[in-house]
Design a protein around this motif. Structure first.
Motif, short mmCIF file in Angstrom:
data_model
loop_
_atom_site.label_atom_id
_atom_site.label_comp_id
_atom_site.label_asym_id
_atom_site.label_seq_id
_atom_site.Cartn_x
_atom_site.Cartn_y
_atom_site.Cartn_z
N GLU A 1 18.20 66.92 97.93
CA GLU A 1 18.39 65.70 97.15
C GLU A 1 18.96 66.14 95.82
OE1 GLU A 1 16.74 64.98 94.12
OE2 GLU A 1 15.92 66.99 94.23
N ARG B 1 13.34 58.94 95.62
CA ARG B 1 13.77 57.90 96.57
C ARG B 1 14.56 58.51 97.73
NH1 ARG B 1 15.46 53.72 91.83
NH2 ARG B 1 13.53 52.52 91.78
N GLN B 2 15.38 59.51 97.43
CA GLN B 2 16.14 60.17 98.51
C GLN B 2 15.20 60.90 99.47
OE1 GLN B 2 19.39 62.62 96.81
NE2 GLN B 2 19.37 61.19 95.11
N ARG C 1 12.10 60.10 100.06
CA ARG C 1 11.40 59.07 100.85
C ARG C 1 12.24 58.65 102.05
NH1 ARG C 1 6.77 55.86 99.38
NH2 ARG C 1 6.06 57.66 100.51
N GLU C 2 13.56 58.52 101.82
CA GLU C 2 14.44 58.11 102.91
C GLU C 2 14.60 59.18 103.97
OE1 GLU C 2 18.47 56.72 102.08
OE2 GLU C 2 17.46 55.03 101.08
N ARG C 3 14.74 60.44 103.50
CA ARG C 3 15.03 61.54 104.43
C ARG C 3 13.78 62.12 105.07
NH1 ARG C 3 19.63 63.88 100.36
NH2 ARG C 3 20.74 61.90 100.42
N PRO D 1 10.22 60.49 105.46
CA PRO D 1 9.27 59.39 105.18
C PRO D 1 7.82 59.85 105.16
CG PRO D 1 10.80 58.81 106.97
CD PRO D 1 11.01 60.25 106.67
#
Ligand SMILES: Nc1nc2c(ncn2[C@@H]2O[C@H](COP(=O)(O)OP(=O)(O)O)[C@@H](O)[C@H]2O)c(=O)[nH]1
Ligand SMILES: Nc1ncnc2c1ncn2[C@@H]1O[C@H](COP(=O)(O)OP(=O)(O)O)[C@@H](O)[C@H]1O
Length: 192
Positions: free
Chosen positions: A74, A110-111, A113-115, A117
């Motif tokens: 990230e 946030r990145q 969290r997306e990549r 979870p």
């Protein structure tokens, strides 16, 4: 700390000056085995900061080379500088079944969290706005105009604290470090 041996990724975020570095240093003083990712940054080193220990200090060209070659897990632009997490060491750590801790800002969290979870997102909050302002000023590492820029970002970061799994208040370094150690050793949530 045998129960720390789980492949869990934990992210610690929080506004500039809240005490992330101080709390992580206290955790590592007590538990030197806690693995913390070393980021790359285009920011200039502060007095006393050591290349490869606090950050890998790189120029913009080297940063963009890493980015273009998928070398960062990230990354974000923060207050005029770029910061990113080298992908390889984190993946190696998790593959070996060992936990990893990232100290990064909100866009990066946030990145993650997306990549990933399943990662645990922890927000370090100041006991009050006044405490944050006085810690940032008291650290004395930034000019007043840079402090202002960081405080403007801090307001948005505090507003986003609800996106995190846990909020730890850094009222006292030893207490906050205790709480972070507890989170690092807590069993991950049961999988599906
Ligand atoms: N997204 C992202 N943020 C980072 C990374 N490394 C550090 N940061 C964040 O960048 C912000 C600025 O860091 P720094 O200039 O060292 O200031 P400080 O945190 O106030 O000491 C902080 O919120 C750090 O947590 C990274 O690899 N990725
Ligand atoms: N719980 C605390 N109480 C009082 N001062 C603190 C506390 N935690 C950190 N500080 C001080 O606040 C300043 C900013 O801490 P630092 O760890 O550099 O923050 P960050 O890494 O979040 O930017 C430092 O001068 C540090 O000594």
């Amino acid at each position: 700390m045998a129960d720390l041996n789980r492949a869990r990724l934990t992210v610690l975020s929080g506004p500039s000056g809240v005490g992330k570095g101080t709390v992580v240093a206290e955790v590592r003083r007590r538990h030197p085995e806690v693995w913390v990712s070393v980021s790359v940054t285009t920011r200039a080193p502060r007095p006393g900061e050591v290349d490869g220990e606090h950050y890998w200090f790189v120029d913009r060209e080297s940063f963009d080379h890493l980015l273009d070659n998928d070398g960062l897990l990230e990354w974000a632009e923060y207050a005029g500088n770029r910061y990113g997490t080298p992908r390889g060491p984190v993946e190696e750590q998790l593959r070996a079944g060992l936990p990893a801790l990232l100290e990064i800002e909100l866009q990066g969290a946030r990145q993650v969290r997306e990549r990933a979870p399943e990662a645990q997102l922890v927000f370090l909050a100041p006991p009050s706005w006044a405490a944050l302002v006085s810690r940032l000023a008291g650290r004395g590492t930034e000019h007043p105009e840079v402090q202002e820029r960081r405080l403007a970002l801090a307001q948005a970061e505090l507003d986003a604290s609800g996106e995190f799994d846990v909020v730890v208040v850094n009222d006292d370094v030893a207490r906050a470090a205790d709480e972070l150690v507890g989170l690092l050793t807590a069993p991950p949530p049961a999988g599906p």
